[in-house]
Each structure stands twice: as C-alpha cells, then as structure tokens.
Design a protein around this motif. Structure first.
Motif, PDB file in Angstrom:
ATOM      1  N   SER A  50       0.862  -1.259  -0.013  1.00  0.00           N
ATOM      2  CA  SER A  50      -0.051   0.020  -0.071  1.00  0.00           C
ATOM      3  C   SER A  50       0.860   1.343   0.088  1.00  0.00           C
ATOM      4  O   SER A  50       1.597   1.561   0.818  1.00  0.00           O
ATOM      5  CB  SER A  50      -0.918  -0.081   1.301  1.00  0.00           C
ATOM      6  OG  SER A  50      -1.613   1.041   1.225  1.00  0.00           O
ATOM      7  N   GLU A 229      -5.904  -5.704   4.836  1.00  0.00           N
ATOM      8  CA  GLU A 229      -6.152  -6.132   3.537  1.00  0.00           C
ATOM      9  C   GLU A 229      -7.464  -6.992   3.245  1.00  0.00           C
ATOM     10  O   GLU A 229      -7.344  -8.019   4.125  1.00  0.00           O
ATOM     11  CB  GLU A 229      -4.990  -6.831   2.941  1.00  0.00           C
ATOM     12  CG  GLU A 229      -4.966  -7.196   1.551  1.00  0.00           C
ATOM     13  CD  GLU A 229      -4.965  -6.052   0.653  1.00  0.00           C
ATOM     14  OE1 GLU A 229      -4.920  -6.360  -0.621  1.00  0.00           O
ATOM     15  OE2 GLU A 229      -4.700  -4.938   0.977  1.00  0.00           O
ATOM     16  N   PRO A 231      -9.993  -9.238   0.860  1.00  0.00           N
ATOM     17  CA  PRO A 231     -10.044  -9.703  -0.585  1.00  0.00           C
ATOM     18  C   PRO A 231     -10.885  -9.018  -1.492  1.00  0.00           C
ATOM     19  O   PRO A 231     -12.169  -8.671  -0.880  1.00  0.00           O
ATOM     20  CB  PRO A 231     -10.304 -11.369  -0.219  1.00  0.00           C
ATOM     21  CG  PRO A 231      -9.957 -11.508   1.041  1.00  0.00           C
ATOM     22  CD  PRO A 231      -9.938 -10.264   1.806  1.00  0.00           C
ATOM     23  N   LYS A 232     -10.966  -9.037  -2.614  1.00  0.00           N
ATOM     24  CA  LYS A 232     -12.000  -8.412  -3.497  1.00  0.00           C
ATOM     25  C   LYS A 232     -13.389  -8.911  -3.443  1.00  0.00           C
ATOM     26  O   LYS A 232     -13.388 -10.195  -3.282  1.00  0.00           O
ATOM     27  CB  LYS A 232     -11.613  -8.379  -4.972  1.00  0.00           C
ATOM     28  CG  LYS A 232     -12.449  -7.673  -6.002  1.00  0.00           C
ATOM     29  CD  LYS A 232     -11.903  -7.718  -7.329  1.00  0.00           C
ATOM     30  CE  LYS A 232     -12.919  -6.752  -8.461  1.00  0.00           C
ATOM     31  NZ  LYS A 232     -12.207  -7.202  -9.659  1.00  0.00           N
ATOM     32  N   ASP A 233     -14.389  -8.282  -3.391  1.00  0.00           N
ATOM     33  CA  ASP A 233     -15.750  -8.698  -3.497  1.00  0.00           C
ATOM     34  C   ASP A 233     -16.316  -9.186  -2.104  1.00  0.00           C
ATOM     35  O   ASP A 233     -17.253  -9.907  -1.938  1.00  0.00           O
ATOM     36  CB  ASP A 233     -16.136  -9.526  -4.491  1.00  0.00           C
ATOM     37  CG  ASP A 233     -15.865  -9.027  -5.850  1.00  0.00           C
ATOM     38  OD1 ASP A 233     -15.944  -7.699  -6.093  1.00  0.00           O
ATOM     39  OD2 ASP A 233     -15.427  -9.896  -6.873  1.00  0.00           O
ATOM     40  N   GLN A 234     -15.204  -9.181  -0.936  1.00  0.00           N
ATOM     41  CA  GLN A 234     -15.899  -9.563   0.310  1.00  0.00           C
ATOM     42  C   GLN A 234     -16.188  -8.227   1.505  1.00  0.00           C
ATOM     43  O   GLN A 234     -15.344  -7.272   1.060  1.00  0.00           O
ATOM     44  CB  GLN A 234     -14.674 -10.623   0.824  1.00  0.00           C
ATOM     45  CG  GLN A 234     -14.537 -11.645   0.307  1.00  0.00           C
ATOM     46  CD  GLN A 234     -13.656 -12.644   1.215  1.00  0.00           C
ATOM     47  OE1 GLN A 234     -13.327 -12.539   2.338  1.00  0.00           O
ATOM     48  NE2 GLN A 234     -13.052 -13.662   0.182  1.00  0.00           N
ATOM     49  N   SER A 608     -14.564  -3.241   3.696  1.00  0.00           N
ATOM     50  CA  SER A 608     -14.507  -3.640   2.195  1.00  0.00           C
ATOM     51  C   SER A 608     -13.058  -3.226   1.696  1.00  0.00           C
ATOM     52  O   SER A 608     -12.708  -2.438   1.921  1.00  0.00           O
ATOM     53  CB  SER A 608     -15.711  -3.248   1.205  1.00  0.00           C
ATOM     54  OG  SER A 608     -15.969  -2.000   1.198  1.00  0.00           O
ATOM     55  N   LYS A 609     -12.715  -3.756   0.408  1.00  0.00           N
ATOM     56  CA  LYS A 609     -11.707  -3.417  -0.289  1.00  0.00           C
ATOM     57  C   LYS A 609     -11.674  -1.963  -0.857  1.00  0.00           C
ATOM     58  O   LYS A 609     -12.789  -1.916  -1.552  1.00  0.00           O
ATOM     59  CB  LYS A 609     -11.208  -4.495  -1.396  1.00  0.00           C
ATOM     60  CG  LYS A 609      -9.828  -4.175  -1.941  1.00  0.00           C
ATOM     61  CD  LYS A 609      -9.383  -5.291  -2.966  1.00  0.00           C
ATOM     62  CE  LYS A 609      -8.289  -5.232  -3.668  1.00  0.00           C
ATOM     63  NZ  LYS A 609      -7.285  -5.514  -2.575  1.00  0.00           N
ATOM     64  N   PHE A 611     -11.532   0.946  -3.666  1.00  0.00           N
ATOM     65  CA  PHE A 611     -11.795   1.084  -5.056  1.00  0.00           C
ATOM     66  C   PHE A 611     -10.343   1.296  -5.605  1.00  0.00           C
ATOM     67  O   PHE A 611     -10.197   0.872  -6.913  1.00  0.00           O
ATOM     68  CB  PHE A 611     -12.769   2.046  -5.546  1.00  0.00           C
ATOM     69  CG  PHE A 611     -14.049   1.536  -5.407  1.00  0.00           C
ATOM     70  CD1 PHE A 611     -14.854   1.092  -6.287  1.00  0.00           C
ATOM     71  CD2 PHE A 611     -14.800   1.404  -3.967  1.00  0.00           C
ATOM     72  CE1 PHE A 611     -16.125   0.630  -6.339  1.00  0.00           C
ATOM     73  CE2 PHE A 611     -16.069   1.058  -3.815  1.00  0.00           C
ATOM     74  CZ  PHE A 611     -16.690   0.738  -5.104  1.00  0.00           C
ATOM     75  N   SER A 612      -9.605   1.921  -5.046  1.00  0.00           N
ATOM     76  CA  SER A 612      -8.199   2.456  -5.495  1.00  0.00           C
ATOM     77  C   SER A 612      -7.005   1.879  -4.396  1.00  0.00           C
ATOM     78  O   SER A 612      -7.438   1.888  -3.248  1.00  0.00           O
ATOM     79  CB  SER A 612      -8.113   3.816  -5.609  1.00  0.00           C
ATOM     80  OG  SER A 612      -6.745   4.290  -5.990  1.00  0.00           O
ATOM     81  N   LYS A 613      -6.005   1.424  -5.015  1.00  0.00           N
ATOM     82  CA  LYS A 613      -4.823   0.792  -4.153  1.00  0.00           C
ATOM     83  C   LYS A 613      -4.249   1.982  -3.556  1.00  0.00           C
ATOM     84  O   LYS A 613      -3.722   1.983  -2.630  1.00  0.00           O
ATOM     85  CB  LYS A 613      -3.931   0.430  -5.147  1.00  0.00           C
ATOM     86  CG  LYS A 613      -4.209  -1.015  -5.828  1.00  0.00           C
ATOM     87  CD  LYS A 613      -3.075  -1.412  -6.706  1.00  0.00           C
ATOM     88  CE  LYS A 613      -3.444  -2.837  -7.357  1.00  0.00           C
ATOM     89  NZ  LYS A 613      -2.278  -3.297  -8.138  1.00  0.00           N
ATOM     90  N   GLU A 617      -8.065   3.525   3.706  1.00  0.00           N
ATOM     91  CA  GLU A 617      -9.300   3.310   4.971  1.00  0.00           C
ATOM     92  C   GLU A 617      -9.041   3.043   6.042  1.00  0.00           C
ATOM     93  O   GLU A 617      -8.087   2.338   6.429  1.00  0.00           O
ATOM     94  CB  GLU A 617     -10.471   2.012   4.245  1.00  0.00           C
ATOM     95  CG  GLU A 617     -10.613   2.231   2.569  1.00  0.00           C
ATOM     96  CD  GLU A 617     -11.934   3.272   2.636  1.00  0.00           C
ATOM     97  OE1 GLU A 617     -12.456   3.348   3.895  1.00  0.00           O
ATOM     98  OE2 GLU A 617     -12.341   3.515   1.619  1.00  0.00           O
TER      99      GLU A 617
END
Length: 626
Positions: A50, A229, A231-234, A608-609, A611-613, A617
């Motif tokens: 990050s 960190e 995971p996407k969509d979790q 949640s993850k 939207f941008s690296k 958050e």
C-alpha cells in the motif's frame, strides 16, 4: 412509495501528500495527509504494497450511501410559512430522493437510558447462509403477502456488496440500581447521566450534566487504525465499540482490541472464534461487555458463519470470561443483537428460534422458547424490554413486554396492533418504542409510542414520512439512532432542506415532541449554513449532538441546554482537508460514534476493499480536545 435512491456524494479524499504523524499523532496532521498507516502491532495488518501517498487523480466512484447517510432533502417551504425546522405545522415535504436503502440487520442498537455507542446493523451478502425470514420483518398479520421490511431486505441483497454501514452511539439517563454503568460516558469519571425524563416525569433541564466544555475544544488527532487487507468482493465485519474511563474497545477481525483512550496505544487483544456480529452498548458496573461472534473463521471465499457465540469480556483486564451458545429445536440459535440490563446479558435471535439470556458469570437464565411465541429481541439499560411475536408465519402478532431480568418473566405487556410487522425500542426508561407503518421505507419509525410505568399508553407521536432523518435497522429491535429520549421529550433531527440566502445552502434542525402530550415543543437547535446536526445521546438534561464538518471547518460535538437549547461547543476536529476527508469516509451518522469527556472516537462496522490501491481506509479514528 418512495423514490429510487440517487447516487451518493463521495467523501472528501485525504490530500496527496505523505503523513508524518501515524498512530496517535499528538497534533493536527502535518502537511501530507491524515497520517501514514501505523505500525501493524496495533492489531490491524497493513495492506501489502500500500503506497504512502494519496492519488493524484480524483477519487473513484463510491458505493451507495450506507444506511443512515442523509439523502437529498425536500426544498424549503414557500414564503410566509414557518422555517422547515419548526415542528408547528411544517409544510409537506417532497418525497426524499435517497429512500430505499435499507438499514442493515445484524447489529445491536444503542439503548436509551445509557450512554453507549450506537451500533447499526447490516444486510448479509449472498454468501450468508439463508435464514428464515420469520421475525418481525416477516409478513404482516392477517395476510400472506410479504411484509414491507422483508421486501426491503430482498431488494437490498443485489447491492449489499457495495454497502458499508455502521452506527452511531447515543443514550440518555443515569444507571439505577441495575448496576449497569453507561457505556460511552467513558473518558474520566463518566458513570451515567441524571434522572431527567426517567419514568416519564422529567422536566426540561432535569438531571446533572457530566460533560463540561474544555478550556480549548480544538481537538488533535489521537489515533488512526488502518483497515486490513481485504479480498475483493468480500465484506468483513468489525462490529462494535465501547468507551469507558480506561479503555476504548473496538472490534477487529476475529478479535476485540482495547486502547488507551488518552494515548491511542493498544492495551490488550481478545481473540474470538470468528468475526463480531454484535456488541452491547452497556457495560456492567464491573466493566464487562457482551459480544456476539461467528462460530468459526470464514473460508477463503468469505462465506459468513452463523452468529452463535455469546462472550463476556472484562474490559479492565482484557480477558474473555466465558463463551456460551444456546439451542433451539436441537440446533444452535443464531443471534444478531445483544444487550445488558443489571447483571443479565440477553441476546436477540436472528431467526425464529427466539432469544436467550445469561448472567455475567455465564449461567443460563433462559433459553429460546419453543412454541407459538418467541422473543424477537431485547433492549437493556435501566430496564429490560423485549419484543415478542406470537402466531404462525404470515400471521404474527407482536407485543412489547417489560421483563424481570433475572427470570425473563413479563411484568406487563403492551399489544401492538394487528398487521404491524415491526417494533423498535427507542428507550427503556421510560419505555418508548416506534413502528414504521408506511409503505416500503427504511427511514426509521413513523409512529412513536410512550408507555407509562404500568405499560399503559401515554401518548402517540406521528413523525411525518420524509420530514425527519433518524434511522432504525430493518428486522432489528434495538437499533435506532439519531433519535433520543430525555426530559420527557423525544428529540429528532429534521431532514436537510434549503436554507436562507441566495447561494446554495443546505441545513437542518433538531426539534422535540412532548412525551406527555405528543405535541411539538418550541425546542429548536439549528445546524447553520451548509450544515447538519443530529442528536447523539442525553447528558443529564442536556442533549449531546454532532455537527457535520463544513468547508475548512471541522466536525463538532456540542451540548444543547435542555431548557434553552443554547449550544456549547465541547470538541471540534481539525478542519484540514485530510481530516475532514477521513471523517467523511467514516460516515459518522451510520457508523460508530462515541464521545465522552473531550474524547471522540469514530469506528466502522463493515469493511471492504478500497476502489483504489492508493485510497486509505480506516477502521477507527480518534480525537481529543487539547
């Protein structure tokens, strides 16, 4: 029917500069952002790779506004009519443009009568094992069609992966002989509030306020907990936080962490079997808090586990005292709410299995009832109040009951009208509950009922749909926020509306209704130009309120005098773009908000993850007045 939701406004992003402060920075963030991600030893692992700097480009599109975030409001009234905030004969507002986002079940609510953090629930993603929808959000009595609250949940499943909700904390009166201390009154010496408004007989200003204005309300950044960190969509849950004299406790991932409220340094960690589902707003006199967690850690797909484990945690020692579960019809019961009254820990059911309770030592007091009647959920604090349903699926009838916390026996029962499929406890002392009796909506309650000490109806208050901006969780009993009871009054914020002046200006007010007459009072606290204000909790006879930040101006915690509604500033966060952007990302109105004795903590419940690296958050941020 309400209008479809409109695209939300994205929060202000932190500026594009590295931070030098990190965790517990003792002053406003230096040039370069809200602070670099702190040492992972604070209990939240850093996202690998990050970057420290913020993105140069504008922030990406944000997900739909979480429940509780104010949607667009109706316009100002025509000339010649009273300003919108006055409760006397206000103009009929247009249908709000943000309705349709359901409040999300699965979290406990902040109980009036205690100063505890309010927790808002969340909808479960499609990966959650299916639950029978036989609770108060099921079909209404007398018919077989689906109830409006169940309809909301079905409509929300499609978009739930984008929702990140949270909660706000509020409370009212002082602890009584129940020996349960107020939670959120933490800081140094806050043990509760005055008796103003208790038992339906208080007068404005009654009770001793504990919160005092500091010499300098300007606050510095105290702590920043980075999001791990994900995971996407979790969507991961870190539901629950409480504030006492000695500790700020915040749920982490499969654990609860305790921090020093003055320095932000971590003091202890309590591991749990799985992610947290609920945390009580109350803390016992001995410093014990109750937590509901999933029975096991989630798999790599992020599938939710059942919320079956109820644990008691000693906040002073940072030790888990016990973990118990209850059975219903031969299987473990799942819970979504938990509360404390005296020495009784009561957990509300997420299914039709009913509720259960234990004493603080872990001894079972009662198990889920098997039969035609089950407890839907409980609200604790000064008294233990239950919502019970009886009947068969599609033809349930609800009732509100005052319980003996030692046995679960009812002292009195107030029947709810046939066809009403929901009941929300707003206060337990006096007992005040609400119902949403309009078409599909998730704004909160449209009808509020104040009961006397014998369970008889005192008054009914109608809150016109689309005019007020409080919120109550769908299929939740103990999950209302931005609404408070004290001084024998009900305090509610109006929706934002057009303000005065030629330039674009949005504002709102806090107004009140008498619990004795059901009529509006003359109370009125104004947010100001381009502002928003909502009640957080009671402090004796005063109302603690939150005022959202403005342009180059930080967010504020203010005290409103119960007699005059005169405002006293207790704390103001830094007004830098970095800090205000981070606060916007926390969505204070729908996440966890705790204030006591010059300390302000904001926390998230759902993670949640990004939207941008490059997007930062936080799980929690804290401030302290200088």
């Amino acid at each position: 029917m309400t209008q479809p939701p409109q695209p939300p406004q994205p929060p202000q992003p932190p500026p594009n500069e590295p931070s030098q402060g990190g965790f517990g920075a003792p002053q406003d963030p230096p040039p370069g952002g809200f602070g670099k991600a702190p040492d992972p030893s604070y209990g939240y692992p850093q996202a690998p790779g990050s970057p420290a700097q913020q993105p140069q480009s504008p922030p990406p599109a944000q997900p739909p506004a979480p429940p509780g975030q104010p949607p667009q409001a109706p316009p100002a009234p025509p000339a010649g009519q009273p300003p919108y905030g006055y409760p006397q004969q206000p103009p009929a507002p247009q249908a709000p443009q943000g309705y349709g986002y359901p409040t999300q079940p699965a979290q406990p609510q902040y109980q009036q009568g205690y100063q505890q953090p309010y927790q808002q629930g969340y909808q479960q993603p499609p990966t959650m094992p299916a639950q029978p929808m036989a609770g108060p959000g099921g079909t209404g009595g007398g018919g077989k069609k689906i109830g409006k609250q169940t309809t909301i949940i079905i409509a929300a499943v499609v978009a739930i992966a984008l929702i990140v909700g949270g909660g706000i904390f509020y409370a009212s009166t002082k602890d009584d002989d129940s020996k349960t201390t107020s939670q959120g009154s933490g800081g140094k010496g806050g043990k509760g509030e005055g008796k103003g408004g208790e038992k339906g007989g208080g007068l404005p200003g009654q009770g001793t306020a504990k919160e005092k204005a500091p010499a300098d309300p300007a606050a510095k950044v105290l702590m920043q907990l980075p999001q791990p960190e994900i995971p996407k969509d979790q969507i991961w849950t870190a539901t629950g936080s409480v504030l006492t004299e000695d500790v700020y406790a915040k749920s982490g991932i499969n654990e609860v962490n305790g921090y020093d409220p003055d320095t932000g340094k971590k003091k202890w960690t309590v591991p749990l079997a799985g992610m947290t589902c609920a945390m009580s707003r109350e803390v016992t006199e001995d410093g014990i808090v109750a937590v509901v967690s999933e029975e096991a850690k989630r798999n790599k797909k992020g599938d939710y586990e059942q919320c079956t484990d109820v644990s008691a945690i000693d906040l002073k020692s940072g030790k888990k005292l016990w973990t118990e579960s209850a059975e219903s019809n031969g299987v473990k019961a799942a819970f979504k709410e938990v509360t404390i009254s005296g020495t009784t820990i009561a957990a509300g059911a997420a299914t039709s299995s009913g509720g259960a309770a234990w004493d603080v030592k872990g001894k079972s007091l009662w198990s889920p009832k098997v039969g035609k009647c089950q407890d839907v959920g409980y609200a604790g604090g000064d008294q233990l109040v239950a919502v019970r349903k009886c009947g068969t699926f599609g033809d349930y009838k609800l009732k509100v009951q005052l319980l003996d916390p030692k046995t679960g026996d009812d002292k009195w029962t107030y029947p709810i009208a046939d066809g009403v499929d929901n009941a929300k406890i707003i206060s337990t002392n006096p007992v005040v509950f609400g119902q949403d009796t309009t078409e599909i909506t998730a704004s909160g309650v449209t009808d509020v009922f104040a009961l006397g000490g014998n369970g008889k109806l005192r008054t009914k208050i109608s809150l016109e749909e689309g005019k007020y901006d409080h919120d109550c969780g769908v299929n939740m009993v103990n999950d209302c926020h931005s609404i408070a009871v004290g001084n024998d009054r009900l305090y509610v914020p109006t929706r934002q509306h057009d303000g005065s002046g030629e330039s674009y200006n949005r504002t709102n007010e806090i107004v009140s209704f008498s619990l004795a007459t059901g009529k509006p009072t003359s109370d009125r606290a104004v947010a100001g130009d381009n502002g928003e204000i909502f009640p957080v909790r009671m402090d004796g006879g005063n109302v603690i309120a939150y005022k959202a930040h403005g342009y180059k101006q930080g967010a504020q915690i203010v005290s409103l005098d119960g007699k005059t509604m005169k405002e006293t500033k207790l704390l103001e966060t830094p007004g830098t773009e970095a800090v205000t952007g981070a606060i916007s990302g926390m969505v204070p109105k729908s996440n966890e908000l705790l204030y006591a004795n010059g300390h302000l903590f904001l926390g998230k419940k759902l993670l949640s993850k990004p939207f941008s690296k490059d997007e930062k958050e936080y799980v929690a941020i804290g401030f302290v007045a200088k």
